[in-house]
Design a protein around this motif. Structure first.
Motif, PDB file in Angstrom:
ATOM      1  N   ALA A 174      23.264  16.665 -47.216  1.00 16.08           N
ATOM      2  CA  ALA A 174      24.266  16.890 -46.371  1.00 16.08           C
ATOM      3  C   ALA A 174      24.380  16.295 -45.264  1.00 16.08           C
ATOM      4  O   ALA A 174      23.474  15.813 -44.577  1.00 16.08           O
ATOM      5  CB  ALA A 174      24.325  18.505 -46.143  1.00 16.08           C
ATOM      6  N   SER A 175      25.883  15.978 -44.805  1.00 16.85           N
ATOM      7  CA  SER A 175      26.134  15.325 -43.494  1.00 16.85           C
ATOM      8  C   SER A 175      27.112  16.161 -42.763  1.00 16.85           C
ATOM      9  O   SER A 175      28.046  16.658 -43.345  1.00 16.85           O
ATOM     10  CB  SER A 175      26.755  14.018 -43.746  1.00 16.85           C
ATOM     11  OG  SER A 175      25.840  13.157 -44.583  1.00 16.85           O
ATOM     12  N   LEU A 176      27.061  16.403 -41.446  1.00 20.30           N
ATOM     13  CA  LEU A 176      27.948  16.914 -40.715  1.00 20.30           C
ATOM     14  C   LEU A 176      28.106  16.301 -39.575  1.00 20.30           C
ATOM     15  O   LEU A 176      27.491  15.761 -38.864  1.00 20.30           O
ATOM     16  CB  LEU A 176      27.111  18.361 -40.193  1.00 20.30           C
ATOM     17  CG  LEU A 176      27.023  19.451 -41.222  1.00 20.30           C
ATOM     18  CD1 LEU A 176      25.369  19.202 -41.738  1.00 20.30           C
ATOM     19  CD2 LEU A 176      26.962  20.700 -40.562  1.00 20.30           C
ATOM     20  N   GLN A 177      29.572  16.143 -39.259  1.00 22.82           N
ATOM     21  CA  GLN A 177      29.878  15.381 -38.001  1.00 22.82           C
ATOM     22  C   GLN A 177      30.113  16.338 -37.110  1.00 22.82           C
ATOM     23  O   GLN A 177      30.700  17.313 -36.981  1.00 22.82           O
ATOM     24  CB  GLN A 177      31.474  14.941 -38.498  1.00 22.82           C
ATOM     25  CG  GLN A 177      32.193  14.082 -37.425  1.00 22.82           C
ATOM     26  CD  GLN A 177      31.470  12.837 -37.221  1.00 22.82           C
ATOM     27  OE1 GLN A 177      31.388  12.142 -38.503  1.00 22.82           O
ATOM     28  NE2 GLN A 177      31.147  12.303 -36.238  1.00 22.82           N
ATOM     29  N   ILE A 178      29.199  15.747 -36.018  1.00 23.41           N
ATOM     30  CA  ILE A 178      29.092  16.551 -34.672  1.00 23.41           C
ATOM     31  C   ILE A 178      29.595  15.755 -33.492  1.00 23.41           C
ATOM     32  O   ILE A 178      28.839  14.874 -33.106  1.00 23.41           O
ATOM     33  CB  ILE A 178      27.727  17.219 -34.289  1.00 23.41           C
ATOM     34  CG1 ILE A 178      27.226  18.056 -35.541  1.00 23.41           C
ATOM     35  CG2 ILE A 178      27.637  18.085 -32.993  1.00 23.41           C
ATOM     36  CD1 ILE A 178      25.819  18.609 -35.488  1.00 23.41           C
TER      37      ILE A 178
END
Length: 142
Positions: A58-62
């Motif tokens: 999973a990748s989350l843009q923060i």
């Protein structure tokens, strides 16, 4: 030459909960979420039922950063302290291999750098200081 570094978390079967938690906590955008069951099937290495819903990646843009995470595969050890790694993304295979070769000097190769279905060059190594790195060539995405 283009290189980016990201934090990579490993969770113990509660990856989906972690994605939801960090999405809410940081107002993050989920860029990718793939379970082990979503990956390509291999009759020589079937995915056991208890692994199918675990998060493979999973990748989350923060803000301007990306937080990545995955669950352990059932039966793999989960050790607090080893559950945070640094990902190194390059835009060429040659850069990925050169960095990997430098980091393995005095360290321990966990997965030799090789072509995978998600990268033309991916490998995992613990350097001589005990820091685990995941090296990946991602042309056009570093």
């Amino acid at each position: 030459m283009s290189i980016s570094l990201n934090v990579y978390l490993v969770t113990d079967g509660n990856g989906r909960e972690a994605v939801d938690f960090y999405q809410k906590a940081f107002g993050a955008e989920v860029l990718a979420l793939q379970t082990f069951g979503d990956g390509p099937s291999d009759p020589n290495h079937p995915i056991p039922p208890e692994a199918k819903d675990r998060i493979m990646h999973a990748s989350l843009q923060i803000g301007s950063s990306v937080l990545m995470l995955s669950d352990t595969f059932p039966g793999m050890p989960y050790t607090v302290g080893n559950h945070v790694t640094v990902t190194v993304n390059t835009d060429t295979t040659d850069e990925a291999k050169a960095i990997f070769n430098q980091l393995q000097d005095g360290g321990e190769v966990k997965m030799p750098i090789q072509e995978t279905f998600w990268s033309p060059a991916y490998g995992s190594v613990v350097d001589k200081f005990g820091v685990q790195f995941q090296i990946s060539a991602t042309p056009g995405q570093a």
